[in-house]
Design an enzyme around this catalytic site. Structure first.
Site, short mmCIF file in Angstrom:
data_model
loop_
_atom_site.label_atom_id
_atom_site.label_comp_id
_atom_site.label_asym_id
_atom_site.label_seq_id
_atom_site.Cartn_x
_atom_site.Cartn_y
_atom_site.Cartn_z
N TYR A 172 52.68 25.39 52.77
CA TYR A 172 53.23 26.46 53.59
C TYR A 172 53.22 27.76 52.78
O TYR A 172 53.58 27.76 51.61
CB TYR A 172 54.67 26.13 54.00
CG TYR A 172 55.36 27.22 54.79
CD1 TYR A 172 54.95 27.52 56.09
CD2 TYR A 172 56.42 27.94 54.26
CE1 TYR A 172 55.59 28.52 56.83
CE2 TYR A 172 57.06 28.93 54.99
CZ TYR A 172 56.64 29.22 56.27
OH TYR A 172 57.28 30.20 57.00
N ASP A 214 50.93 30.02 44.92
CA ASP A 214 52.11 30.41 45.67
C ASP A 214 53.31 29.71 45.02
O ASP A 214 53.56 28.53 45.26
CB ASP A 214 51.96 30.02 47.14
CG ASP A 214 53.15 30.47 47.98
OD1 ASP A 214 54.16 30.92 47.39
OD2 ASP A 214 53.08 30.36 49.22
N LYS A 217 62.50 33.46 46.85
CA LYS A 217 63.59 32.51 46.58
C LYS A 217 64.32 32.80 45.27
O LYS A 217 65.01 33.81 45.19
CB LYS A 217 63.06 31.08 46.71
CG LYS A 217 62.47 30.88 48.12
CD LYS A 217 62.22 29.47 48.58
CE LYS A 217 61.88 29.48 50.06
NZ LYS A 217 60.55 29.06 50.42
#
Ligand SMILES: *Cc1c(COP(=O)(O)O)cnc(C)c1O
Length: 429
Positions: free
Chosen positions: A146, A241, A269
């Protein structure tokens, strides 16, 4: 006795009237597990407190950022100072510089960095840079990774033309999806076939070095290295990522753990200390393509917001000073093995896959086989997880409200809390 959740129920009904599904990010609505999402009024340390007065030990961790738990005192103190200095400046300021210097020190591959407001934005911008740098249009991604809700990343392996992607969301045009190629994870041939056919047009290959958004699909190190080598052979860039793994698995993230230098890296995050922050960084010559140095346009009214930057700075400084990673890893490892042991005494098939402070319970598979690919997730997993999720929730443990999201440990979890989690897990089985 079931918990009283009447206030959550009322708020959910009112929210559904005004927002899609009653939420502002889909998984929060509990669609994957059913039932009423708990409206959380407050969080402290390892705990969440809902509007009805119930408390939960939190394993969802705001989806990953809160590695020191909620309201960490050092981060809080810095945020309070930041507020008293003004919470949005829209100018050059010293705080993003301090965070940039610290990130560069932790991750040498990040020679230059640009801060944005989310992981999605970071990925979107990194892809734009990759296309500009190579003059190529195609991006290769892996099924089960994702990368945020960027149009070109909301795709899945298509059924027709082998590797051509199909839109995985309404509103993504076929022509955008066609510029993304999709290969299976943990497959030695799939991506090579794609490179053989389209290599000269592939701007970049993007991957989560530990795919953690569709279960925790642990990859073989040798596989990751070979993907990177193949990209290099074809003149394609490599984008790691690290929105989840950055500062979560270690100060250097997965690039540091593997000792590799991806061309571009994306963050989110943990790097924002729980505030809306993303970043993309990497090779100096690539970042110099970004405006105002270069022709790739990228901007943000609230980018490098001083409160968010100072929260991130306090977070990374504390990570550097306290180095909690080994402790967290040991805690997650012990917890995972304890859960498996509970399951085996009850005759339930369970493997707990863990990496650093993340873990994922896989139900219904063959014991001691690692799931590395979405096609290997056992058919029975979702239903068993869903039942278990509610039993744990009723006992005051808030796991991710989806069978395909991972759980996180923070330094705020005490050993007693983890022991009680294992006990409750045993009862739930
Ligand atoms: C969470 C995540 C994103 C998206 O970040 P947002 O801040 O939710 O936009 C992208 N990539 C990975 C690997 C993620 O875990």
């Amino acid at each position: 006795m079931p918990m009283n959740i009447s206030k959550s129920q009322i708020l959910f009904e009112r929210s559904k009237a005004l927002s899609p599904g009653g939420v502002h990010s889909p998984v929060r609505a509990f669609r994957g597990v059913g039932g009423t999402p708990r409206f959380i009024a407050r969080a402290q340390g390892s705990k969440l407190f809902d509007v009805d007065g119930n408390s939960y030990i939190d394993f969802c961790n705001a989806w990953g950022p809160m590695i020191f738990g909620h309201q960490d005192a050092e981060i809080r103190e810095e945020v309070e100072k930041a507020l008293s200095d003004g919470w949005s400046l829209g100018t050059a300021e010293p705080y993003s510089l301090a965070l940039a210097e610290l990130v560069h020190e932790c991750v040498p591959a990040v020679e230059k960095i640009r801060f944005v407001n989310s992981g999605t934005e970071a990925v979107m911008s990194a892809l734009r840079v990759a296309r500009a740098a190579t003059g190529r249009n195609l991006i290769l991604k892996f099924d089960g990774c994702y990368h945020g809700h960027v149009d070109s990343m909301l795709v899945r392996a298509g059924s027709g033309l082998a590797e051509m992607a199909s839109p995985d969301s309404a509103g993504v045009s076929k022509s955008v999806a066609n510029e993304t190629l999709v290969a299976p994870l943990d497959d030695d041939q799939g991506y090579k076939d794609i490179f053989a056919k389209h290599g000269s047009q592939i701007a970049a290959v993007i991957l989560e070095p530990i795919p953690a958004n569709n279960g925790l699909l642990l990859q073989r190190e040798s596989w990751i290295r070979e993907v990177m080598a193949e990209a290099k052979r074809h003149g394609s860039l490599v984008i790691f990522d690290e929105v989840i793994t950055g500062f979560r698995v270690g100060l250097g993230g997965m690039a540091g753990a593997l000792g590799v230098r991806p061309d571009l890296l994306t963050y989110g995050k943990v790097i924002g200390g729980g505030f809306p922050v993303g970043a993309f960084g990497g090779r100096k010559d690539l970042l110099d393509l970004v405006a105002p140095s270069g022709p790739v346009y990228q901007a943000g009214t609230l980018s490098a917001n001083p409160v968010a930057m100072r929260a991130g700075l306090a977070m990374v400084k504390k990570l550097k000073r306290t180095n909690p990673y080994q402790d967290l890893r040991t805690k997650a490892e012990n917890l995972s093995r304890a859960l498996e042991k509970k399951a085996s005494t009850k005759g339930v098939s369970l493997t707990v896959q863990n990496a650093s402070s993340m873990f994922w319970t896989v139900f219904g598979g063959e014991n001691s086989t690692t799931v590395r690919n979405i096609s290997k997730i056992p058919a029975a997993h979702k239903e068993i997880y869903t039942h278990g999720f509610h039993k744990m929730l009723d006992r005051g443990f808030y796991m991710a409200p989806s069978a395909f999201e991972v759980s996180f440990l923070s330094t705020a979890h005490t050993q007693a809390e983890l022991d009680s989690f294992v006990e409750a897990f045993g009862e739930s089985l």
